[in-house]
Scaffold this motif. Structure first.
Motif, PDB file in Angstrom:
ATOM      1  N   SER A   1       0.855  -1.186   0.000  1.00 25.07           N
ATOM      2  CA  SER A   1       0.000   0.000   0.000  1.00 25.07           C
ATOM      3  C   SER A   1       0.892   1.237   0.000  1.00 25.07           C
ATOM      4  O   SER A   1       2.121   1.128  -0.064  1.00 25.07           O
ATOM      5  N   SER A   2       0.284   2.410   0.073  1.00 25.52           N
ATOM      6  CA  SER A   2       1.058   3.653   0.010  1.00 25.52           C
ATOM      7  C   SER A   2       0.546   4.642   1.049  1.00 25.52           C
ATOM      8  O   SER A   2      -0.563   4.516   1.564  1.00 25.52           O
ATOM      9  N   LEU A   3       1.387   5.639   1.332  1.00 24.09           N
ATOM     10  CA  LEU A   3       1.005   6.723   2.234  1.00 24.09           C
ATOM     11  C   LEU A   3       1.741   7.991   1.841  1.00 24.09           C
ATOM     12  O   LEU A   3       2.660   7.959   1.013  1.00 24.09           O
ATOM     13  N   SER A   4       1.373   9.095   2.497  1.00 25.37           N
ATOM     14  CA  SER A   4       1.817  10.408   2.034  1.00 25.37           C
ATOM     15  C   SER A   4       3.221  10.785   2.482  1.00 25.37           C
ATOM     16  O   SER A   4       3.891  11.570   1.814  1.00 25.37           O
ATOM     17  N   HIS A   5       3.659  10.266   3.632  1.00 28.55           N
ATOM     18  CA  HIS A   5       4.938  10.690   4.187  1.00 28.55           C
ATOM     19  C   HIS A   5       5.666   9.494   4.787  1.00 28.55           C
ATOM     20  O   HIS A   5       5.040   8.490   5.117  1.00 28.55           O
ATOM     21  N   PRO A   6       6.978   9.610   4.955  1.00 30.10           N
ATOM     22  CA  PRO A   6       7.673   8.564   5.696  1.00 30.10           C
ATOM     23  C   PRO A   6       7.053   8.441   7.091  1.00 30.10           C
ATOM     24  O   PRO A   6       6.820   9.447   7.760  1.00 30.10           O
ATOM     25  N   LEU A   7       6.771   7.226   7.502  1.00 27.06           N
ATOM     26  CA  LEU A   7       6.090   7.032   8.784  1.00 27.06           C
ATOM     27  C   LEU A   7       7.002   7.363   9.956  1.00 27.06           C
ATOM     28  O   LEU A   7       6.574   7.934  10.959  1.00 27.06           O
ATOM     29  N   VAL A   8       8.273   7.003   9.842  1.00 22.44           N
ATOM     30  CA  VAL A   8       9.216   7.264  10.926  1.00 22.44           C
ATOM     31  C   VAL A   8       9.594   8.744  10.920  1.00 22.44           C
ATOM     32  O   VAL A   8      10.030   9.282   9.909  1.00 22.44           O
TER      33      VAL A   8
ATOM     34  N   VAL B   1      -5.360  22.504  18.942  1.00 19.49           N
ATOM     35  CA  VAL B   1      -4.784  21.175  19.132  1.00 19.49           C
ATOM     36  C   VAL B   1      -4.147  20.726  17.829  1.00 19.49           C
ATOM     37  O   VAL B   1      -4.780  20.768  16.766  1.00 19.49           O
ATOM     38  N   LYS B   2      -2.896  20.288  17.928  1.00 19.65           N
ATOM     39  CA  LYS B   2      -2.175  19.849  16.739  1.00 19.65           C
ATOM     40  C   LYS B   2      -2.322  18.340  16.575  1.00 19.65           C
ATOM     41  O   LYS B   2      -2.103  17.571  17.511  1.00 19.65           O
ATOM     42  N   PHE B   3      -2.712  17.912  15.377  1.00 23.98           N
ATOM     43  CA  PHE B   3      -2.865  16.500  15.042  1.00 23.98           C
ATOM     44  C   PHE B   3      -1.886  16.135  13.928  1.00 23.98           C
ATOM     45  O   PHE B   3      -1.697  16.913  12.987  1.00 23.98           O
ATOM     46  N   GLU B   4      -1.279  14.965  14.047  1.00 24.68           N
ATOM     47  CA  GLU B   4      -0.464  14.451  12.950  1.00 24.68           C
ATOM     48  C   GLU B   4      -1.391  13.988  11.839  1.00 24.68           C
ATOM     49  O   GLU B   4      -2.395  13.303  12.076  1.00 24.68           O
ATOM     50  N   ASN B   5      -1.043  14.372  10.626  1.00 23.80           N
ATOM     51  CA  ASN B   5      -1.894  14.137   9.463  1.00 23.80           C
ATOM     52  C   ASN B   5      -1.250  13.078   8.570  1.00 23.80           C
ATOM     53  O   ASN B   5      -0.188  13.302   7.997  1.00 23.80           O
ATOM     54  N   ILE B   6      -1.891  11.913   8.462  1.00 17.34           N
ATOM     55  CA  ILE B   6      -1.346  10.814   7.663  1.00 17.34           C
ATOM     56  C   ILE B   6      -2.351  10.458   6.568  1.00 17.34           C
ATOM     57  O   ILE B   6      -3.476  10.038   6.853  1.00 17.34           O
ATOM     58  N   THR B   7      -1.953  10.651   5.334  1.00 16.87           N
ATOM     59  CA  THR B   7      -2.800  10.318   4.194  1.00 16.87           C
ATOM     60  C   THR B   7      -2.418   8.931   3.694  1.00 16.87           C
ATOM     61  O   THR B   7      -1.253   8.682   3.395  1.00 16.87           O
ATOM     62  N   VAL B   8      -3.405   8.034   3.595  1.00 18.13           N
ATOM     63  CA  VAL B   8      -3.097   6.635   3.305  1.00 18.13           C
ATOM     64  C   VAL B   8      -3.947   6.110   2.148  1.00 18.13           C
ATOM     65  O   VAL B   8      -4.933   6.720   1.749  1.00 18.13           O
ATOM     66  N   ASN B   9      -3.534   4.957   1.669  1.00 19.98           N
ATOM     67  CA  ASN B   9      -4.253   4.232   0.617  1.00 19.98           C
ATOM     68  C   ASN B   9      -4.962   3.034   1.245  1.00 19.98           C
ATOM     69  O   ASN B   9      -4.744   2.700   2.405  1.00 19.98           O
TER      70      ASN B   9
END
Length: 786
Positions: A490-497, A517-525
C-alpha cells in the motif's frame, strides 16, 4: 642546562624501566583517546558552521501554545521569509525552504533516476556558501522553471557540470511535475553539512503546489534570515514574537530566532526554550576525555611518588652539592614533559592508525591533519598533561631536606599517603560511573529495540513512490502484490518514521474555540493499515467495500483521548471545513522517537497523495522477493529500486544514541584499563617495597591466603570507598538522562550492584596477580642481604 636535564631524564627512565614503560603506555592510551575525542568534538561543533556569514544567519523558530503544552518547531508559513524581508529593517536577506523532499523522480532523455532536495528562494545563495561549478549564483533560480543540481547528479544525468548547463530536465513528485532548465551546478555539499541535497528548485513552484495551503495557519516551510551586523537579537525576538499573530488573529504561535550554527547541537526544546540536544554528547565525551587524561596523569603521579624512596640518595647528594629546590623541581618537570612528549608522538601515530575503525564507529569521515589549530591543540595537550602529571611529584620530591635524606630518616607523610589514596579513589569512582553509565545506556537501547511500536516492523519494506505516475499507482500496487512472497502492499503520504506533517485544522462539536490542538496528518491508501500491521481498537479500516471513503477518517487512541469522545465510531469531525465520519480507532503506534509520547493523529484516505510505498514480505527467500519487487518497480519507473527496511528506519531515530553507546563502551573500557594499569603498578611497587616483610612472614609460617590478603586489603578498601562515592552520583545522572525519554527502562538495583562487583573483580584480578607473585617468591631471595 636543558640538555643536561633531558639527559638526566633519560637516565632516570633507564633506571626504572618498568615504571617508565607503565607510565608511557598509560599516557599514550590516554592521549590517543583524547586525540580521537578531539577529532569527534571538533567535527560536531563545526557542523553547519563553515558559512562565511554564519554569525549573521538565524533559523526562524515557532512556539505553538497547544493544550498539551508549548511545542517548538522550525517550520513556518510559506510566506514567512518574504514577509520578514519586506517588513523588518534588520533583515538583510531571507530565504524560504521547503521540507526536504525524498525520492523526486528525474528524467533526461532515456535516463531516469531519483534525487532528494529542496525548493528554495534565490536569496538562499546570498545567505549560504554554495560553491558553484557552472552558472551564475545570483540568477540560478530567478525563473520558476529553473533548477540547480549537484555535481554528482550532473555527472549522472549529463556527463559533466558544464554539459548540464542549459539542458532541460523533467521531474515529478506526487502528482506534481514540471520541465525545468538547469541554470546552475554546485559542488556536492560536504561533511560539515547536515543535509546534502541533490537539487535545489525554485520555491515559487512549491507555493503553487501548496495552492490554498499557502496561508498563515499552515506551517509547511522553514525560514532562514541573514540579519544585519550589530543586530540586537533580544530586541529582535521581542519585535517578531507576534509576527504571525499579526497576520492571523486566531493564531497561538509566537516567533523567535536561533543562531543557525547552533541548530545542530541545540535541537531540544522545553516550554519554548532551548533545553539541550546533541551538545550533551559533546559535553559528555569532552568530560570523558578529561577524565581519561586525568586518570593517566594520576597513574604517573602515584607511581612517581611511590618510587620516591628509591630516589632519596640521588636527591640528597644533589642537594648536598648545592642543588636548589627550584633546580630539582625543574628536573622532575622536565622528566614529565619528556615522557609526555614521547607519549604524544606515539599517540598521534596510534590515533592515525585507528582512524578507519573510529570513523566506522562514529559514521563520520574524520581525518587527523596537522593544521595550525590542530598543532596548537596538540601542543596545549602536551604541556597541560606534562605539567598536570609532573607538578605534584616535582613538588613532593624536591621538598626533601638533605640531612634527613642522607640519614635515611624520610618516611612517607600522612598527607602524601592520603593524597595517593584519594587519587586512586578518584580513578575508580570515575571508572564505576562509566561502567554504570554504559550499563544504563545499553539497557535503554535494548528496551527501545524490543518495545512494541504498535505495528510489525519485520520484513516491511519502504520504497519511494514519486517515480510512479499517480494514475498507475493502483496497477503498480496490484502487480507488486503478485510477486511471490509479497503478502500486501500500500502507500502513504509521508515517511512514517519521524512523521512531521501536522495540522490544527481538525475541529469537533464542543471543542473550545480558543484551544488549538495539533494533530499528525497521515494520508493513506487502501490496505495501509493491514500492511503495517496496525491494530484496530474500534471500528474498521478503509475498505473498497464501502463508498466515499475520502469522506471518512480514522483516529488514533491519543486523538480520541484528546477530543474526549466516549464512543468515537460514527461521530462527525470537521477537517479544513469538510465534515468527516469517524469509522475507526487505530491503537496508538509510535512514529517518533520514544523520547516523545504518542501524539494525536488521524488517517485520511487519498490514493493520489503517495510519497512512500510499504511492502510486506512473508517469505523464506527474502532476496528472491526483493528481486521480484525490484523488477516491477523498474518496469513502472525505469529506475533501479532503492528501498529500506522499516526496522532500520526506526533505528535511525536512535543513531546518535547508539553511536554514543558504542563510543561510551570503548572509552569506558579505556578508563577502566588505565585505572587497573595504575593499580597494577602500585601493587607491584607495594609488593616490592614489602618483600622483606613478606619473606619474614613466610618464614614464620604465614599462609598464601594471608599474604594475598596483606597485599590486597588496602586496595580493596579503596575500591569499596569508590563504590560508595560513585553509586549515588551515577544514579542521579542516569535517572536524569532516562527522564528525557517518555518511555524508559527502570534503574534496576542489579546495575549498580553488578557494576560494583565487576569493578571489585577487575581490581582483585589486577592486584591479585602481583600479590600472588610476591607470596609465591622464595623468601631466601627476599631476605638475602644487599
Amino acid at each position: 642546562m636543558l640538555r643536561h636535564q633531558i639527559l638526566l631524564a633519560f637516565r632516570s627512565f633507564m633506571k626504572s624501566k618498568h615504571i617508565f614503560a607503565i607510565n608511557l603506555f598509560g599516557l599514550t592510551i590516554g592521549l590517543t583517546t583524547v586525540i580521537l575525542i578531539m577529532l569527534w568534538v571538533k567535527d560536531e561543533v563545526s557542523i553547519n558552521r563553515y558559512h562565511s556569514k554564519i554569525d549573521q544567519i538565524y533559523q526562524v523558530m515557532t512556539n505553538h501554545d497547544n493544550s498539551t503544552g508549548i511545542v517548538t518547531i522550525p517550520y513556518t508559513p510559506a510566506e514567512m521569509a518574504e514577509a520578514m524581508s519586506a517588513e523588518l529593517s534588520q533583515v538583510e536577506a531571507a530565504t524560504a525552504i521547503s521540507p526536504f523532499i525524498e525520492g523526486v523522480a528525474f528524467e533526461q532523455g532515456n535516463t531516469k533516476m531519483e534525487g532528494d532536495g529542496y525548493f528554495v528562494d534565490q536569496e538562499y545563495f546570498q545567505i549560504f556558501d554554495v560553491d558553484f561549478l557552472a552558472g551564475n549564483p545570483e540568477k540560478v533560480l530567478t525563473d520558476i522553471n529553473g533548477i540547480t543540481i549537484s555535481e554528482t547528479l550532473a555527472n549522472k544525468l549529463f556527463g559533466s557540470p558544464q554539459l548540464a548547463l542549459g539542458k532541460s530536465l523533467k521531474w515529478q513528485v506526487f502528482d506534481f511535475k514540471n520541465e525545468v532548465e538547469v541554470t546552475g551546478v554546485y559542488k556536492d555539499f560536504g561533511k560539515l553539512d547536515l543535509i546534502k541535497p541533490d537539487f535545489l528548485l525554485a520555491f515559487p513552484f512549491f507555493k503553487n503546489m501548496l495552492g490554498d495551503g499557502a496561508h498563515w495557519d499552515n506551517f509547511n516551510a522553514t525560514a532562514t534570515v541573514l540579519l544585519k551586523e550589530g543586530t540586537d537579537i533580544a530586541s529582535f525576538d521581542e519585535q517578531i514574537a507576534d509576527f504571525i499573530k499579526n497576520k492571523e488573529a486566531e493564531s497561538n504561535v509566537s516567533v523567535f530566532v536561533q543562531p543557525f550554527g547552533e541548530t545542530y547541537l541545540y535541537g531540544t526544546y522545553e516550554d519554548g526554550k532551548v533545553a539541550g540536544g546533541r551538545i550533551s554528547y559533546v559535553k559528555i565525551f569532552s568530560m570523558i576525555a578529561i577524565f581519561i587524561l586525568v586518570i593517566a596523569c594520576i597513574n604517573f603521579m602515584n607511581l612517581t611518588t611511590a618510587r620516591s624512596m628509591s630516589r632519596l640518595k640521588e636527591i640528597g647528594v644533589k642537594k648536598s652539592m648545592g642543588a636548589s629546590r627550584g633546580g630539582l623541581f625543574s628536573q622532575f618537570i622536565t622528566e614529565s614533559l619528556v615522557l609526555t612528549l614521547f607519549a604524544v608522538v606515539i599517540a598521534v601515530f596510534v590515533a592515525y592508525a585507528l582512524q578507519p575503525f573510529f570513523n566506522q564507529v562514529t559514521s563520520k569521515t574524520l581525518m587527523l591533519s596537522f593544521q595550525p589549530d590542530v598543532i596548537l591543540i596538540l601542543l596545549g595537550v602536551w604541556l597541560l598533561t606534562g605539567l598536570l602529571a609532573g607538578i605534584y611529584p616535582a613538588i613532593y620530591l624536591s621538598k626533601f631536606k638533605p640531612v634527613e635524606v642522607m640519614k635515611s630518616n624520610v618516611n612517607g607523610s600522612f598527607g602524601e599517603l592520603l593524597a595517593r589514596k584519594g587519587l586512586v579513589i578518584f580513578q575508580f569512582s570515575i571508572s564505576l560511573l562509566l561502567i554504570i553509565g554504559i550499563s544504563v545506556l545499553s539497557k535503554q537501547m535494548n528496551f527501545i529495540q524490543n518495545q512494541n511500536l504498535g505495528y510489525n516492523q519485520a520484513q516491511l519494506l519502504e520504497l519511494n513512490a514519486s517515480g510512479i505516475a499517480p494514475n498507475q499507482l493502483a496497477t503498480y500496487l496490484e502487480e507488486t502484490k503478485k510477486v511471490p512472497g509479497v503478502s500486501s502492499a500500500s502507500s502513504l503520504s509521508h515517511p512514517l518514521v519521524g512523521l512531521a506533517s501536522s495540522t490544527i485544522g481538525l475541529t469537533w462539536e464542543g471543542k473550545n474555540e480558543e484551544e488549538q490542538v495539533k494533530f499528525e496528518n497521515i494520508t493513506v491508501n487502501m490496505g495501509l493499515i493491514e500492511t503495517m500491521g496496525f491494530e484496530m481498537a474500534a471500528g474498521r479500516a478503509f475498505s473498497p467495500e464501502f463508498g466515499e471513503e475520502d469522506k471518512k477518517i480514522i483516529l488514533n487512541e491519543a486523538a480520541v483521548k484528546t477530543i474526549g469522545f466516549q464512543d468515537p465510531v460514527g461521530k462527525i469531525v470537521n477537517l479544513w471545513g469538510e465534515d468527516k465520519e469517524v469509522i475507526g480507532v487505530v491503537k496508538d503506534f509510535h512514529f517518533e522517537s520514544l523520547k516523545e509520547t504518542v501524539k494525536p493523529a488521524f488517517l485520511k484516505y487519498d490514493p493520489t497523495f503517495a510519497q512512500k510505498v510499504m511492502v510486506r514480505i512473508e517469505s523464506n527467500d527474502q532476496q528472491a522477493s526483493i528481486a521480484g519487487i525490484s523488477e516491477v518497480y523498474e518496469k513502472f519507473t525505469g529506475q533501479p529500486l532503492n528501498y529500506s527496511f522499516m526496522d532500520e528506519d526506526y533505528q535511525s531515530l536512535y543513531a546518535s544514541e547508539q553511536r554514543a553507546s558504542d563510543l561510551a563502551k570503548y572509552f569506558g573500557t579505556t578508563a577502566i584499563f588505565l585505572s587497573c594499569l595504575g593499580l597494577f603498578g602500585l601493587a607491584a611497587f607495594t609488593a616490592e617495597k614489602r618483600k622483606k616483610e613478606i619473606g619474614v612472614r613466610k618464614v614464620m609460617g604465614a599462609s598464601l591466603v594471608s599474604i594475598l590478603s596483606l597485599v590486597s586489603k588496602d586496595f580493596i578498601v579503596l575500591i569499596l570507598v569508590s563504590i560508595i562515592i560513585a553509586v549515588p552520583i551515577a544514579w542521579y545522572f542516569a535517572n536524569n538522562w532516562l527522564q528525557t525519554y517518555a518511555y524508559q527502562t527502570d534503574l534496576s538495583w542489579w546495575i549498580f550492584a553488578g557494576s560494583g562487583m565487576l569493578l571489585i573483580l577487575i581490581s582483585l584480578s589486577t592486584v591479585g596477580y602481583q600479590a600472588f607473585k610476591a607470596a609465591s617468591a622464595n623468601p631466601v631471595n627476599s631476605l638475602r642481604s644487599e
